[in-house]
Scaffold this motif. Sequence first.
Motif, short mmCIF file in Angstrom:
data_model
loop_
_atom_site.label_atom_id
_atom_site.label_comp_id
_atom_site.label_asym_id
_atom_site.label_seq_id
_atom_site.Cartn_x
_atom_site.Cartn_y
_atom_site.Cartn_z
N ALA A 21 33.26 30.88 15.18
CA ALA A 21 32.41 29.70 15.13
C ALA A 21 31.35 29.70 16.22
O ALA A 21 30.47 28.85 16.23
CB ALA A 21 33.26 28.43 15.23
N THR A 22 31.46 30.64 17.18
CA THR A 22 30.44 30.84 18.18
C THR A 22 30.06 32.32 18.18
O THR A 22 30.83 33.17 17.73
CB THR A 22 30.92 30.41 19.58
OG1 THR A 22 32.11 31.12 19.91
CG2 THR A 22 31.20 28.92 19.62
N GLY A 33 27.26 28.25 13.23
CA GLY A 33 27.31 28.69 14.62
C GLY A 33 27.18 27.58 15.64
O GLY A 33 26.71 27.82 16.76
N ASP A 34 27.61 26.38 15.26
CA ASP A 34 27.54 25.26 16.21
C ASP A 34 28.85 25.02 16.92
O ASP A 34 29.03 23.99 17.56
CB ASP A 34 27.08 23.99 15.48
CG ASP A 34 28.10 23.47 14.47
OD1 ASP A 34 28.95 24.27 14.03
OD2 ASP A 34 28.03 22.28 14.12
N VAL A 82 21.76 20.86 12.55
CA VAL A 82 22.19 20.76 13.95
C VAL A 82 21.84 22.08 14.63
O VAL A 82 21.67 23.11 13.98
CB VAL A 82 23.71 20.51 14.07
CG1 VAL A 82 24.07 19.16 13.46
CG2 VAL A 82 24.51 21.63 13.42
N GLN A 83 21.75 22.04 15.95
CA GLN A 83 21.40 23.26 16.67
C GLN A 83 22.58 24.23 16.70
O GLN A 83 23.71 23.84 16.96
CB GLN A 83 20.94 22.95 18.10
CG GLN A 83 20.39 24.17 18.82
CD GLN A 83 19.75 23.85 20.15
OE1 GLN A 83 19.53 22.69 20.47
NE2 GLN A 83 19.44 24.88 20.93
N SER A 86 37.06 25.84 16.52
CA SER A 86 36.15 24.76 16.21
C SER A 86 36.38 23.56 17.10
O SER A 86 35.44 22.84 17.42
CB SER A 86 36.30 24.36 14.73
OG SER A 86 37.62 23.92 14.47
N SER A 87 37.62 23.32 17.50
CA SER A 87 37.85 22.18 18.37
C SER A 87 37.62 22.52 19.83
O SER A 87 37.12 21.70 20.60
CB SER A 87 39.28 21.66 18.17
OG SER A 87 40.22 22.68 18.48
N SER A 88 37.97 23.75 20.23
CA SER A 88 37.85 24.10 21.64
C SER A 88 36.43 24.36 22.07
O SER A 88 36.09 24.24 23.23
CB SER A 88 38.70 25.34 21.93
OG SER A 88 38.21 26.45 21.22
N SER A 89 35.56 24.74 21.10
CA SER A 89 34.20 25.09 21.48
C SER A 89 33.19 24.02 21.11
O SER A 89 32.01 24.19 21.36
CB SER A 89 33.80 26.41 20.79
OG SER A 89 33.85 26.28 19.39
N SER A 90 33.65 22.93 20.51
CA SER A 90 32.70 21.92 20.06
C SER A 90 31.97 21.28 21.23
O SER A 90 30.88 20.75 21.06
CB SER A 90 33.41 20.86 19.23
OG SER A 90 34.41 20.21 20.00
#
Length: 451
Positions: free
Chosen positions: A74-75, A366-367, A377-378, A402-406
Amino acid sequence: MLTTTTKPLRKLTGLLVFACLVSIVLTTTYGGTPKIAVGFDFSLYLDSNGNVWGVGNDTASQLGNNSIHTEHYATPVQVLNLTGVQAVSAGDYHSLFLKSDGTVWAVGYNASGQLGDGTTTQRTTPIQVQGMTSVQAIAAGEEYSLFLKSDGTVWAVGYNGQGQLGDGSQTNRLVPIQVQGLTSVQAIAASAAGSHSLFLKIDGTVWAVGFNANGQLGDGTQTLRTTPVQVQSLAGVRAIAAGYAHSMFSKSDGTVWTVGYNTFGQLGDGTQTSRTVSVQVPGLTGVQAISAGEFHTLFLKADGTVWAVGMGGAFGDGTMTNRSTPVQVQGMTDVQAISAGYEHSLFLKNDGTVWGAGGNGEGEIGDGTTTIRLIAVQSLLGSSSSSSSSSSSSSSSSSSSSSSSSSSSSSSSSGSSSSGGALSDHALGLLAVAGLLRCAQRRWLSSRYSN
């Protein structure tokens, strides 16, 4: 799907709509500035230093970071062992990279030989495509690849069940073979969502080959072609784009013309009538770039705004409404490049930032989340994190990311309307049902028309 090759298994994301995703290709030309390319449910970003980064689905190792059976990122992660890249193209489950020395490298799924290395072995890091030198453009399709050489000839490799390689046969190829009867070609487009290919000649004419059940070749018929035929009634074309079963053509006067499948209004002519001969997209002028997704199409105007038609929810107008005439993508101004996928779209702004809208179940925007976005969104692609993050970063792998990098994303994954237009539970259910219906329709088309 039209291909007979088994796809790699993917873990369900909780939304059945993503079980049948397909991609569309955008090939970019490197000029020292960043570029973007959207695949099946993954995205690629070429930075100004010639390095490539990826996000999204990586189950076939298409992100090229030497991972095996990784669910998704996700990143951004960096494509390994690859420098000096000047163009990228994202296909179904494979990726192509054109280096400044004219060689081509490929990674990912290879069951039909689409990587062009003479094997059907999946690759986790890029490998050189055999015999391809002096290449100036690339296009990755659904289990096949196209290469445009500096002499104006086109070469192709991989799956050929619908004649999309243009060599006069329907035989798969493990090493590139020349497309018959084509010279003086200046641009190529491959349909990762379907099985047709487009070729733009220097004289402004367009030629097409492959699957044609919906008239996407624009020759006035629905006849499959194994060698290129000319698209009727088109001249002065400067750009081409191939969707699942539709084709788009941008003329030098800034107008756009289109042909093929139109159930979702993706032709932009105000109807849902499929076409076998090209028609003009009304009310659209000043267009400088086009990109065709599976069931939606993007248009970049000279003023930096982006417009879209087709399947709702995929392009960032804040709704899930299908559009048969162009609508403006919300918040997207000062844009320099666009790329349309199955259910997501990317936008590269002049300030170097990347933005995304639509489907995001594999983190392909990639957000840092897997939250679907109705408004762009960016993305972390193109941000400082792309240059500084390690490909082994714990925040960039598996669904837990997704939760740790949001927190590093420009928007949260809470699902509220203020968070990049995230969908409600009710809307998610509708999208899932729509996805299943589209999958069933695609399987029916395949069984009816495939050889």
